[in-house]
Motif scaffolding. Structure first.
Motif, PDB file in Angstrom:
ATOM      1  N   GLU A  59      -1.749   0.195   4.285  1.00 26.90           N
ATOM      2  CA  GLU A  59      -0.441   0.073   4.936  1.00 26.90           C
ATOM      3  C   GLU A  59       0.063  -1.350   4.750  1.00 26.90           C
ATOM      4  OE1 GLU A  59       1.591   0.562   9.383  1.00 26.90           O
ATOM      5  OE2 GLU A  59      -0.494   1.179   9.037  1.00 26.90           O
ATOM      6  N   MET A  60       1.264  -1.496   4.216  1.00 27.88           N
ATOM      7  CA  MET A  60       1.802  -2.819   3.905  1.00 27.88           C
ATOM      8  C   MET A  60       3.187  -2.991   4.518  1.00 27.88           C
ATOM      9  SD  MET A  60       2.361  -4.667   0.184  1.00 27.88           S
ATOM     10  CE  MET A  60       0.681  -5.312   0.150  1.00 27.88           C
ATOM     11  N   ALA A  61       3.450  -4.176   5.048  1.00 28.91           N
ATOM     12  CA  ALA A  61       4.771  -4.525   5.569  1.00 28.91           C
ATOM     13  C   ALA A  61       5.598  -5.161   4.454  1.00 28.91           C
ATOM     14  CB  ALA A  61       4.638  -5.482   6.746  1.00 28.91           C
ATOM     15  N   TRP A  62       6.909  -5.262   4.657  1.00 32.90           N
ATOM     16  CA  TRP A  62       7.783  -5.836   3.636  1.00 32.90           C
ATOM     17  C   TRP A  62       7.466  -7.293   3.335  1.00 32.90           C
ATOM     18  CZ3 TRP A  62       9.363  -2.006   1.158  1.00 32.90           C
ATOM     19  CH2 TRP A  62       9.929  -0.880   1.749  1.00 32.90           C
ATOM     20  N   THR A  65       2.148  -8.590   4.172  1.00 35.75           N
ATOM     21  CA  THR A  65       0.935  -8.470   4.979  1.00 35.75           C
ATOM     22  C   THR A  65       0.488  -7.009   4.973  1.00 35.75           C
ATOM     23  OG1 THR A  65       2.254  -8.181   6.996  1.00 35.75           O
ATOM     24  CG2 THR A  65       1.547 -10.419   6.447  1.00 35.75           C
ATOM     25  N   TYR A  66      -0.794  -6.789   5.167  1.00 34.03           N
ATOM     26  CA  TYR A  66      -1.309  -5.426   5.053  1.00 34.03           C
ATOM     27  C   TYR A  66      -2.484  -5.200   5.978  1.00 34.03           C
ATOM     28  CZ  TYR A  66      -4.843  -7.584   1.992  1.00 34.03           C
ATOM     29  OH  TYR A  66      -5.845  -8.378   1.482  1.00 34.03           O
ATOM     30  N   LEU A  67      -2.760  -3.921   6.199  1.00 29.87           N
ATOM     31  CA  LEU A  67      -3.887  -3.490   7.025  1.00 29.87           C
ATOM     32  C   LEU A  67      -4.848  -2.694   6.164  1.00 29.87           C
ATOM     33  CD1 LEU A  67      -1.970  -2.198  10.190  1.00 29.87           C
ATOM     34  CD2 LEU A  67      -3.177  -4.391   9.940  1.00 29.87           C
ATOM     35  N   ARG A  76       3.295  -6.267  -5.588  1.00 32.69           N
ATOM     36  CA  ARG A  76       4.591  -6.962  -5.557  1.00 32.69           C
ATOM     37  C   ARG A  76       5.714  -6.093  -6.121  1.00 32.69           C
ATOM     38  NH1 ARG A  76       0.916 -10.953  -6.199  1.00 32.69           N
ATOM     39  NH2 ARG A  76       1.160 -12.828  -4.901  1.00 32.69           N
ATOM     40  N   PHE A  77       5.478  -5.484  -7.295  1.00 27.06           N
ATOM     41  CA  PHE A  77       6.607  -4.709  -7.807  1.00 27.06           C
ATOM     42  C   PHE A  77       6.810  -3.416  -7.018  1.00 27.06           C
ATOM     43  CE2 PHE A  77       3.754  -3.212 -11.518  1.00 27.06           C
ATOM     44  CZ  PHE A  77       3.679  -1.873 -11.146  1.00 27.06           C
TER      45      PHE A  77
END
Length: 223
Positions: A59-62, A65-67, A76-77
């Protein structure tokens, strides 16, 4: 994790396995993301798809950062494309053989066949080369994908977009098929190219007929 999210993660894994089963991808290369909540879900780095479980999807935020596990090196892309393209919800990247062969020559695929229009225009563009995982590669991909649903990545592979997992996978299959046909056609010499006017007619006809879309269409929520 809700039941709906678990099901979505499972469908992502199924799609990745289909990439390898159909020959679009090999080993642990390639990656997949889906718009979700306040960010995205993305496949983890360097993990065989056959071993992947729903809990392994990242799970990644814009903001990056990620979980959970470390995300794909190409996060990135994935993030940047989903931010830049509200019209799509799925980003699929693979190293299909024929598309990659064309990309190794840094060549656009012109309108040698009318099905090039499925990608959204009169060419399937090839992005300039940049190091994998870099912001430069993300920038190059976004430029090549302008008004398109797919592109080649110079000396790297391909990216296919869709509103659903099935639509993105179908687009990747179409890119690979066109690349294979283009290589075969070039063996007889540079093929003639359809005019811009004809491609405009083809695109309009496809829009009227919803032609070239995945079975469930390309206007639903992520599958």
């Amino acid at each position: 994790m809700t039941d709906d999210e678990r099901a979505l993660r499972s469908r992502m894994i199924d799609t990745c396995r289909k990439m390898n089963a159909t020959g679009l991808n090999q080993g642990t290369s390639g990656n997949l993301s889906v718009r979700h909540g306040a960010g995205l879900l993305i496949t983890p780095s360097s993990m065989p798809y056959d071993n992947m479980k729903p809990e392994d999807i990242v799970e990644m935020a814009w903001d990056g950062t990620y979980l959970g596990r470390r995300p794909s090196s190409e996060w990135r892309f994935h993030r940047d494309i989903l931010k830049a393209r509200p019209d799509v919800d799925v980003v699929l990247h693979c190293h299909s053989v024929h598309a990659t062969a064309v990309a190794c020559h840094r060549r656009n695929i012109p309108a040698f066949h009318y099905m090039v229009a499925v990608m959204g225009g009169n060419t399937l563009r090839c992005a300039r080369y940049a190091t994998f995982g870099s912001q430069a590669l993300s920038d190059a991909a976004i430029a090549a994908l302008h008004d398109r649903k797919a592109c080649l990545l110079g000396q790297h592979g391909q990216i296919a977009l869709g509103k659903t997992l099935d639509a993105a996978l179908s687009m990747a299959v179409e890119v690979e098929a066109l690349a294979q046909m283009y290589i075969a056609a070039c063996a007889l010499g540079e093929p003639p190219v359809l005019s811009d006017e004809e491609m405009e007619r083809v695109i309009a006809q496809m829009q009227r007929m919803s032609y070239g879309l995945a079975p469930e269409g390309d206007s639903t929520k992520p599958a």
